[in-house]
Design an enzyme around this catalytic site. Sequence first.
Site, PDB file in Angstrom:
ATOM      1  N   ASP A  72      31.253 -20.052 -47.100  1.00 36.55           N
ATOM      2  CA  ASP A  72      30.616 -20.145 -45.790  1.00 36.55           C
ATOM      3  C   ASP A  72      29.729 -18.928 -45.570  1.00 36.55           C
ATOM      4  O   ASP A  72      30.164 -17.784 -45.808  1.00 36.55           O
ATOM      5  CB  ASP A  72      31.682 -20.219 -44.693  1.00 36.55           C
ATOM      6  CG  ASP A  72      31.070 -20.410 -43.312  1.00 36.55           C
ATOM      7  OD1 ASP A  72      30.626 -21.529 -43.013  1.00 36.55           O
ATOM      8  OD2 ASP A  72      31.033 -19.431 -42.540  1.00 36.55           O
ATOM      9  N   ASN A  85      20.109 -17.629 -37.503  1.00 37.09           N
ATOM     10  CA  ASN A  85      19.107 -18.565 -36.985  1.00 37.09           C
ATOM     11  C   ASN A  85      18.554 -18.099 -35.645  1.00 37.09           C
ATOM     12  O   ASN A  85      17.346 -18.212 -35.378  1.00 37.09           O
ATOM     13  CB  ASN A  85      19.710 -19.962 -36.848  1.00 37.09           C
ATOM     14  CG  ASN A  85      19.659 -20.761 -38.141  1.00 37.09           C
ATOM     15  OD1 ASN A  85      18.783 -20.550 -38.968  1.00 37.09           O
ATOM     16  ND2 ASN A  85      20.607 -21.657 -38.323  1.00 37.09           N
ATOM     17  N   HIS A 116      14.855 -21.069 -37.368  1.00 36.84           N
ATOM     18  CA  HIS A 116      15.433 -22.048 -38.291  1.00 36.84           C
ATOM     19  C   HIS A 116      14.677 -22.147 -39.616  1.00 36.84           C
ATOM     20  O   HIS A 116      15.285 -22.425 -40.659  1.00 36.84           O
ATOM     21  CB  HIS A 116      15.483 -23.420 -37.616  1.00 36.84           C
ATOM     22  CG  HIS A 116      16.530 -23.506 -36.549  1.00 36.84           C
ATOM     23  ND1 HIS A 116      17.852 -23.708 -36.824  1.00 36.84           N
ATOM     24  CD2 HIS A 116      16.440 -23.389 -35.196  1.00 36.84           C
ATOM     25  CE1 HIS A 116      18.547 -23.728 -35.692  1.00 36.84           C
ATOM     26  NE2 HIS A 116      17.708 -23.540 -34.694  1.00 36.84           N
ATOM     27  N   ASP A 139      16.459 -21.775 -43.162  1.00 41.30           N
ATOM     28  CA  ASP A 139      16.386 -22.665 -44.320  1.00 41.30           C
ATOM     29  C   ASP A 139      16.104 -21.877 -45.600  1.00 41.30           C
ATOM     30  O   ASP A 139      16.696 -22.142 -46.655  1.00 41.30           O
ATOM     31  CB  ASP A 139      15.300 -23.717 -44.114  1.00 41.30           C
ATOM     32  CG  ASP A 139      15.688 -24.766 -43.082  1.00 41.30           C
ATOM     33  OD1 ASP A 139      16.868 -24.812 -42.690  1.00 41.30           O
ATOM     34  OD2 ASP A 139      14.795 -25.536 -42.663  1.00 41.30           O
ATOM     35  N   GLU A 194      26.022 -24.697 -43.399  1.00 44.26           N
ATOM     36  CA  GLU A 194      25.958 -23.443 -44.151  1.00 44.26           C
ATOM     37  C   GLU A 194      27.174 -23.268 -45.051  1.00 44.26           C
ATOM     38  O   GLU A 194      27.523 -22.156 -45.433  1.00 44.26           O
ATOM     39  CB  GLU A 194      25.824 -22.242 -43.208  1.00 44.26           C
ATOM     40  CG  GLU A 194      27.025 -21.954 -42.334  1.00 44.26           C
ATOM     41  CD  GLU A 194      26.981 -22.671 -40.988  1.00 44.26           C
ATOM     42  OE1 GLU A 194      27.739 -22.261 -40.101  1.00 44.26           O
ATOM     43  OE2 GLU A 194      26.203 -23.628 -40.819  1.00 44.26           O
TER      44      GLU A 194
END
Length: 311
Positions: free
Chosen positions: A176, A184, A189, A193, A220
Amino acid sequence: MNSVTPNLPHLLIVEDDEINYLVLEKIFSDSYFVTRCTSGIDCINYCNQHKPEVVLLDVELPGLSGLDTCKLLKASNETSDIAVVFVTSHSNDEEQTQCWLAGGNDFVSKPVNALTIKHRVNAQFKYQQQKNELKKQAYIDGLTGVYNRRYLDSELSQKLSMAKRSASAFSLLIIDVDWFKLYNDQYGHLEGDRCLKKVAALIQQPLLRKSDSVSRYGGEEFVCILPQTDLVGAQLIAENIIKLMEQANIQHKASPNGYVTVSIGITGVYAVTEVDPIIWINTADEALFNAKNQGRNCIGISSLGEGHATN
């Protein structure tokens, strides 16, 4: 019987007659890695373990017939995708019908014509290659380029079953990205990515064997399937991932560490007895929860059925 090599496509010839086998082996040895079984039972066992792309199967075999062998291959989820080309002594309609009904992909009649059998086997290999490519595209996560959840759901169960049959070690990692929501919020965002792409690439680096795989499990979260890897080996891989994240030094101002880190949950056994993928995922998830409670950027370990230990 030869050991399997990944350098050439794998053709298994199931033929009990030595001369017939040598004729077929000569036809195909330049283009394929050729192995041999002499009975239907041996063929079933071999295919479960090695997964050849194509089986060239004599209809008339001692014991289990070629037709019944094919039916068993096609009835198993682990071997149903293997293409079967029958070699038959009969060319009448009834015999051909039985080949199709057994699940055969094609057939040739004896005495074999070298050019005909080569073209028909080549066609099956080409079809298998195209099918595998389409399957791969369906199983790839569009953002990160690693496998997706569909692949994980399909492969984990199969690989656990294979590990149980061979009583081999098996481990699973759940990874994780720490404080990813804050990442973010801080960077947006699109940058998030890009971060996930970098993390996915870093996770793949310590996985050196073809049997190992990485899947994107959630937003994630990533899962690593590690066949024939015990907890000691899995922990070494996890430690390498933690170290690679530190070396990459992906800036994360909202993290206490100042760079992007991951928490990792590990579960594994020295010999698989439990094949329920949900139990494996849940146990690894518990180990991940322990790692997060320890402050993140660390590893939690949980061995199935042997209690819990957290690092």
